[in-house]
Scaffold this motif. Structure first.
Motif, mmCIF file in Angstrom:
data_model
loop_
_atom_site.group_PDB
_atom_site.id
_atom_site.type_symbol
_atom_site.label_atom_id
_atom_site.label_comp_id
_atom_site.label_asym_id
_atom_site.label_seq_id
_atom_site.Cartn_x
_atom_site.Cartn_y
_atom_site.Cartn_z
ATOM 1 N N LEU A 47 160.324 59.513 -14.257
ATOM 2 C CA LEU A 47 159.110 58.380 -13.935
ATOM 3 C C LEU A 47 159.280 57.604 -12.712
ATOM 4 N N GLU A 48 160.653 57.481 -12.468
ATOM 5 C CA GLU A 48 161.011 56.739 -11.231
ATOM 6 C C GLU A 48 160.593 57.572 -9.890
ATOM 7 N N THR A 49 161.188 58.859 -10.051
ATOM 8 C CA THR A 49 160.593 59.668 -9.043
ATOM 9 C C THR A 49 159.163 59.838 -8.762
ATOM 10 N N HIS B 194 154.251 55.686 -4.563
ATOM 11 C CA HIS B 194 154.115 54.225 -4.006
ATOM 12 C C HIS B 194 155.019 54.352 -2.452
ATOM 13 N N GLY B 195 155.968 55.394 -2.411
ATOM 14 C CA GLY B 195 156.926 55.142 -1.209
ATOM 15 C C GLY B 195 158.237 54.944 -1.549
ATOM 16 N N ASP B 196 159.295 55.362 -0.765
ATOM 17 C CA ASP B 196 160.623 54.960 -1.151
ATOM 18 C C ASP B 196 160.790 53.789 -0.903
ATOM 19 N N MET C 170 160.084 52.589 -20.136
ATOM 20 C CA MET C 170 159.082 51.955 -19.208
ATOM 21 C C MET C 170 160.040 51.964 -18.052
ATOM 22 N N VAL C 171 159.291 52.285 -16.882
ATOM 23 C CA VAL C 171 159.898 52.254 -15.506
ATOM 24 C C VAL C 171 158.877 51.392 -14.583
ATOM 25 N N GLU C 172 159.404 50.506 -13.872
ATOM 26 C CA GLU C 172 158.548 49.578 -13.144
ATOM 27 C C GLU C 172 159.029 49.502 -11.873
ATOM 28 N N LEU C 173 158.116 49.579 -10.598
ATOM 29 C CA LEU C 173 158.593 49.292 -9.412
ATOM 30 C C LEU C 173 158.289 47.870 -9.142
ATOM 31 N N GLU D 189 158.691 41.251 -8.720
ATOM 32 C CA GLU D 189 157.755 40.977 -9.561
ATOM 33 C C GLU D 189 157.143 42.625 -9.801
ATOM 34 N N PRO D 190 156.782 43.267 -10.918
ATOM 35 C CA PRO D 190 156.408 44.533 -11.180
ATOM 36 C C PRO D 190 154.890 44.609 -10.477
ATOM 37 N N PHE D 191 154.917 45.619 -9.605
ATOM 38 C CA PHE D 191 153.161 45.887 -9.038
ATOM 39 C C PHE D 191 153.011 47.424 -9.539
ATOM 40 N N ALA D 192 153.753 48.049 -10.063
ATOM 41 C CA ALA D 192 153.586 49.503 -10.610
ATOM 42 C C ALA D 192 154.301 49.859 -11.548
ATOM 43 N N GLY D 193 153.839 50.771 -12.441
ATOM 44 C CA GLY D 193 154.859 51.235 -13.382
ATOM 45 C C GLY D 193 154.011 52.373 -14.462
ATOM 46 N N HIS D 194 155.303 53.069 -15.102
ATOM 47 C CA HIS D 194 154.686 54.148 -15.854
ATOM 48 C C HIS D 194 155.655 54.162 -17.251
#
Length: 254
Positions: free
Chosen positions: A190-192, A198-200, A219-222, A227-232
């Motif tokens: 999920l992180e990959t 969204h970019g490295d 659950m993985v969040e960037l 603060e989280p701005f994207a997740g899956h």
């Protein structure tokens, strides 16, 4: 100053955002249109569906809101799909009862059933199928709801789909999909995917939740500035799904 129509529309959207049923009733009775849209062309009904407000959904429908009207600049987002993607089952039932087409496709080909299956909302899937949704309709990648539920890792959703009838081709495809995930590090996968989108260079956070059926949710969040701005997220029931589908197909585990 805003004219009365614009002000009434703003008040109606505010009432929906805040879940104020009484205010919605008052504004509709005062003549504010149930067909109103906001500055981003979102409809009142789409917003109520997203917010999981089945009572307000019913109020808007009773006031004449069209359950099949698209929302957004291109009118490509449907209220039924908006409710289904989040598993808002009561809103889904209200929309279907008012005439929402269960198999209507959104701008990029998604249907309510495909959204619900892919996000592991078993109750919503059941509600849609009981109201005539077509279990065979595939998405733009030619993947059926059973395959999407298998990828999600949701045994409950897979069971519901099997109970409503799937053919052997669908079951074999779903079995192949679920087997792919048996030895995969879900969090890493999920992180990959998120970093690819969204970019490295983003900090990430992983959370794991337990469910009553014994499976979990990863659950993985960037994060940006903490603060989280994207997740899956994905469930971890792939092994149970393999067993279910092998039983349906009369196969032994490899």
């Amino acid at each position: 100053m805003k004219d009365a129509v614009a002000q009434g529309t703003d008040e109606l959207f505010t009432a929906i955002y805040e879940g104020e049923d009484d205010s919605v009733v008052r504004l509709l009775r005062a003549g504010v249109s149930a067909h109103a849209v906001d500055e981003e062309e979102e409809t009142t009904l789409h917003l109520a569906a997203v917010q999981d407000l089945p009572g307000i959904v019913r109020l808007l429908l009773a006031a004449g809101a069209d359950p099949n009207r698209g929302s957004g600049p291109d009118q490509g987002e449907l209220p039924l799909c908006a409710a289904a993607v989040w598993g808002h089952t009561e809103a889904v039932r209200a929309l279907l009862a008012a005439g929402a087409r269960p198999d209507a496709r959104e701008e990029f080909g998604g249907t309510a059933l495909l959204w619900a299956a892919g996000n592991g909302h078993a109750d919503t899937v059941d509600a849609l199928l009981k109201q005539g949704a077509d279990i065979t309709l595939a998405d733009a990648r030619q993947e059926c709801p059973l395959v999407l539920a298998a990828r999600r890792g949701s045994p409950a959703t897979v069971r519901v789909l099997l109970e409503h009838g799937t053919d052997e081709t669908q079951r074999r495809a779903a079995l192949d999909e679920s087997r792919k995930w048996l030895d995969v590090d879900i969090a890493e996968e999920l992180e990959t995917g998120l970093l690819r989108t969204h970019g490295d260079g983003h900090e990430s956070r992983t959370r794991r939740l337990a469910q009553q059926d014994g499976t979990g949710i990863v659950m993985v969040e960037l994060l940006r500035d903490g603060e989280p701005f994207a997740g899956h997220e994905r469930e971890t029931g792939h092994r149970a799904i393999v067993a279910l589908l092998e039983g349906e197909l009369g196969q032994r585990a490899e």
